[in-house]
Structures are given as C-alpha cells and as structure tokens.
Design a protein around this motif. Structure first.
Motif, PDB file in Angstrom:
ATOM      1  N   ASP A   1       2.815   3.891  -6.347  1.00 34.57           N
ATOM      2  CA  ASP A   1       2.957   4.064  -7.784  1.00 34.57           C
ATOM      3  C   ASP A   1       1.778   3.488  -8.564  1.00 34.57           C
ATOM      4  O   ASP A   1       1.592   3.816  -9.737  1.00 34.57           O
ATOM      5  N   ARG A   2       0.996   2.620  -7.922  1.00 38.37           N
ATOM      6  CA  ARG A   2      -0.141   2.051  -8.639  1.00 38.37           C
ATOM      7  C   ARG A   2      -1.277   3.062  -8.719  1.00 38.37           C
ATOM      8  O   ARG A   2      -1.416   3.944  -7.859  1.00 38.37           O
ATOM      9  N   VAL A   3      -2.079   2.967  -9.749  1.00 34.22           N
ATOM     10  CA  VAL A   3      -3.279   3.785  -9.843  1.00 34.22           C
ATOM     11  C   VAL A   3      -4.346   3.127  -8.972  1.00 34.22           C
ATOM     12  O   VAL A   3      -4.731   1.980  -9.209  1.00 34.22           O
ATOM     13  N   ILE A   4      -4.777   3.842  -7.945  1.00 34.32           N
ATOM     14  CA  ILE A   4      -5.739   3.257  -7.007  1.00 34.32           C
ATOM     15  C   ILE A   4      -7.080   3.061  -7.713  1.00 34.32           C
ATOM     16  O   ILE A   4      -7.663   4.021  -8.240  1.00 34.32           O
ATOM     17  N   PRO A   5      -7.585   1.837  -7.729  1.00 34.78           N
ATOM     18  CA  PRO A   5      -8.852   1.577  -8.433  1.00 34.78           C
ATOM     19  C   PRO A   5     -10.067   2.152  -7.703  1.00 34.78           C
ATOM     20  O   PRO A   5     -10.090   2.255  -6.476  1.00 34.78           O
ATOM     21  N   VAL A   6     -11.059   2.505  -8.492  1.00 27.14           N
ATOM     22  CA  VAL A   6     -12.367   2.910  -7.985  1.00 27.14           C
ATOM     23  C   VAL A   6     -13.388   1.913  -8.527  1.00 27.14           C
ATOM     24  O   VAL A   6     -13.408   1.620  -9.728  1.00 27.14           O
ATOM     25  N   VAL A   7     -14.226   1.410  -7.628  1.00 24.12           N
ATOM     26  CA  VAL A   7     -15.199   0.380  -7.994  1.00 24.12           C
ATOM     27  C   VAL A   7     -16.601   0.902  -7.702  1.00 24.12           C
ATOM     28  O   VAL A   7     -16.872   1.413  -6.609  1.00 24.12           O
ATOM     29  N   ALA A   8     -17.486   0.791  -8.682  1.00 24.11           N
ATOM     30  CA  ALA A   8     -18.893   1.124  -8.484  1.00 24.11           C
ATOM     31  C   ALA A   8     -19.655  -0.132  -8.088  1.00 24.11           C
ATOM     32  O   ALA A   8     -19.509  -1.180  -8.721  1.00 24.11           O
ATOM     33  N   LEU A   9     -20.436  -0.032  -7.024  1.00 19.60           N
ATOM     34  CA  LEU A   9     -21.277  -1.128  -6.573  1.00 19.60           C
ATOM     35  C   LEU A   9     -22.723  -0.785  -6.921  1.00 19.60           C
ATOM     36  O   LEU A   9     -23.309   0.149  -6.362  1.00 19.60           O
ATOM     37  N   TYR A  10     -23.283  -1.527  -7.858  1.00 23.47           N
ATOM     38  CA  TYR A  10     -24.646  -1.295  -8.326  1.00 23.47           C
ATOM     39  C   TYR A  10     -25.599  -2.254  -7.615  1.00 23.47           C
ATOM     40  O   TYR A  10     -25.461  -3.473  -7.736  1.00 23.47           O
TER      41      TYR A  10
ATOM     42  N   ASP B   1     -28.364   4.330  -8.131  1.00 19.98           N
ATOM     43  CA  ASP B   1     -28.343   2.964  -7.611  1.00 19.98           C
ATOM     44  C   ASP B   1     -26.934   2.470  -7.345  1.00 19.98           C
ATOM     45  O   ASP B   1     -26.691   1.271  -7.317  1.00 19.98           O
ATOM     46  N   ARG B   2     -25.965   3.364  -7.136  1.00 21.07           N
ATOM     47  CA  ARG B   2     -24.603   2.890  -6.917  1.00 21.07           C
ATOM     48  C   ARG B   2     -23.878   3.697  -5.856  1.00 21.07           C
ATOM     49  O   ARG B   2     -24.209   4.867  -5.600  1.00 21.07           O
ATOM     50  N   VAL B   3     -22.906   3.046  -5.229  1.00 18.31           N
ATOM     51  CA  VAL B   3     -21.949   3.717  -4.362  1.00 18.31           C
ATOM     52  C   VAL B   3     -20.561   3.359  -4.872  1.00 18.31           C
ATOM     53  O   VAL B   3     -20.384   2.376  -5.611  1.00 18.31           O
ATOM     54  N   LEU B   4     -19.567   4.152  -4.483  1.00 19.71           N
ATOM     55  CA  LEU B   4     -18.200   3.940  -4.930  1.00 19.71           C
ATOM     56  C   LEU B   4     -17.332   3.506  -3.763  1.00 19.71           C
ATOM     57  O   LEU B   4     -17.422   4.063  -2.668  1.00 19.71           O
ATOM     58  N   VAL B   5     -16.507   2.498  -3.989  1.00 20.53           N
ATOM     59  CA  VAL B   5     -15.496   2.090  -3.016  1.00 20.53           C
ATOM     60  C   VAL B   5     -14.132   2.203  -3.682  1.00 20.53           C
ATOM     61  O   VAL B   5     -13.994   1.996  -4.892  1.00 20.53           O
ATOM     62  N   ILE B   6     -13.137   2.548  -2.890  1.00 23.82           N
ATOM     63  CA  ILE B   6     -11.814   2.868  -3.421  1.00 23.82           C
ATOM     64  C   ILE B   6     -10.795   1.899  -2.830  1.00 23.82           C
ATOM     65  O   ILE B   6     -10.672   1.793  -1.604  1.00 23.82           O
TER      66      ILE B   6
END
Length: 280
Positions: free
Chosen positions: A125-134, A55-60
């Motif tokens: 230099d930042r850690v690129i976030p990964v977001v789960a969309l439920y 039930d989720r997809v990931l956006v970066i």
C-alpha cells in the motif's frame, strides 16, 4: 535480504567488477553505502538501479514489495551523502528523494524497462520511493577498482564489452518487431559511458602519455580519430533505438557495426597502451 545473503552478493560483486550470478545474473546492481540513521555506522546494500543519463542514476526502494521502506532508504533520508560502487567506479553521491510527478515519471520509466517494479508496487500500500543519486565526484568519475593503470583500462573496456553483450542479448530476446525499453536503457548506459571515457582519455590520459612517450604520437592520434568515429556510430545507434517508429532491423545493423568497430578499437588500445601503463 538477510545480511549473510547480502554479503555474498557484495563479495561477488566486488570480485567480479559488478557482475553476479544466480538469481541476479544480468541484473543491473550497484552497491550503496549509507550512514545508519540511528547508529551512524556505514551499511552497504546491493540495490537495483536504472540509468537516467547525465550525472545521476535512480534506485527504487521496493524492498520486494514489503509494507515497510528498506533500512537504506531511512538512512539516506537522514544522511543523503552516500557512496556508490558500480563495479568499475566508486564515487560519492548526493541522494535526492523524488516527489510528485518527477517520482511518477521516473517510476514509469523503470516499469517500462522492467515490469517487476510494478509487481512490487502492487504488493504494498505504500508508494515505493524513487531516489536519484547525483555523482559529486571531483576531477573524474571516481576511483577505479583496479591495481594498476593498465588494469584500469582493461576493467573499463570489459565494462563496455559487457554492455554490448547486454544490448545484443536484449535484441536477440525481443520479438523482432519492436524495440524494448530495456534496450534503450542499455544503449543509454553504453553511450554515456563511452562519451565520458573517451573524453577523459583525450583530455587527460593521452596528453600525459604524449609527454612521457613522444614516439606514441601516431598511436594516440589514431585513437583520437577512432574516438570521433565511434562517437558517430554511437549517435547512429542512439537514433536507431529512439522513438516509437524505430526499425529493429536498422537498430540491429547499428549494434553489429558498433560492436565490431568498438571491439577492434579496444583491442588496439590495450595492445598499445596497457604494457606502457603497467610498466610505470
């Protein structure tokens, strides 16, 4: 991206049910609507995504490797309830920012499918976030971008045809000896979508039509039987593209078999059901 450029993509995305041309042709995009962290107003942004099953997809939140997180990321941190447009469905979702090993594993899967994500990480230099969309849609996958029930069937079917085209292209573009991660992503998307669609038809649409049109009983029974058959073909394809020892030739044969039989199924369903649905 500049707002005018974003708006061109948004307009084309909505007009063509999720497909855009130019630099983003063939890319996996969705439209993400967030609530402004300071203004409280809605903002829609095209973003790349990675199917993740269930039930989720990931956006970066790459922002092209910018040193700053994109605005949409700050927005969803403040207001995690978002709206997602896939080109076919529009639904509400809960955004969850992944942390630690969960983030790292998800980002590694994204990089495996598309090395461009790694190039973006190297630029900043930042850690690129990964977001789960439920998805939090109730009673179905969300609203379909169609003007009638018959058009809704065609729109969903065309999305499956598009996924099959992506799978066949990925296999044609490969080196013939290995199966790429992007192929597994494409197959995951098709397999999950078909399962959800056919389950919805069997549980909701077909009983509804049977009540209105008793003479459809043989047609609906044939379609149900074909659903079961296609589910078997989908499982064979899933097995053929999974694991390090997967055989490209076997996978290619399964893709062709599924393509031929699914296209025949979709065409028959459209021929039999769309006129009745559009007449409602």
């Amino acid at each position: 991206m500049p707002n005018d450029f974003n708006q061109q993509i948004i307009d084309e995305f909505r007009a063509r049910h999720g497909r855009v041309g130019g630099h983003f042709e063939g890319a996996r995009l969705l439209l993400l609507t967030t609530t402004g962290s300071r203004t409280g107003t809605p903002h829609t942004t095209p973003v790349g995504y990675l199917p993740d099953g269930g039930d989720r997809v990931l956006v970066i939140a790459s922002a092209g490797g910018s040193p700053r997180h994109p605005d949409w990321f700050h927005n969803l941190r403040a207001h995690p309830r978002v709206t997602v447009e896939s080109g076919v469905f529009t639904y509400e979702a809960q955004a969850v920012v992944l942390d630690g090993e969960d983030r790292d594993r998800a980002f590694a899967r994204a990089v495996e499918a598309d090395p461009g994500w790694a190039a973006y990480q190297e630029k900043t230099d930042r850690v690129i976030p990964v977001v789960a969309l439920y998805s939090i849609a109730e009673g179905g996958p969300g609203n379909i971008a169609a003007g009638s029930p018959g058009e809704a069937i065609r729109v969903v079917h065309d999305a499956f045809r598009h996924e099959l085209a992506l799978i066949r292209k990925e296999m044609a573009d490969g080196n013939g000896s290995t199966l790429g991660a992007q192929l597994r992503v494409n197959c995951l998307t098709l397999c999950q979508g078909l399962h959800n669609h056919h389950t919805g038809e069997d549980i909701v649409l077909f009983p509804h039509l049977a009540g209105l049109h008793p003479h459809l009983a043989p047609t609906l029974e044939r379609l149900r039987t074909e659903h079961e058959h296609i589910a078997g073909l989908v499982e064979r394809l899933r097995e053929a593209v999974s694991g390090a020892g997967s055989d490209p030739a076997a996978a290619r044969a399964e893709v062709e078999r599924l393509t031929n039989e699914l296209e025949a199924h979709l065409a028959y369903e459209e021929e039999q059901l769309v006129p009745l649905l559009d007449a409602v």
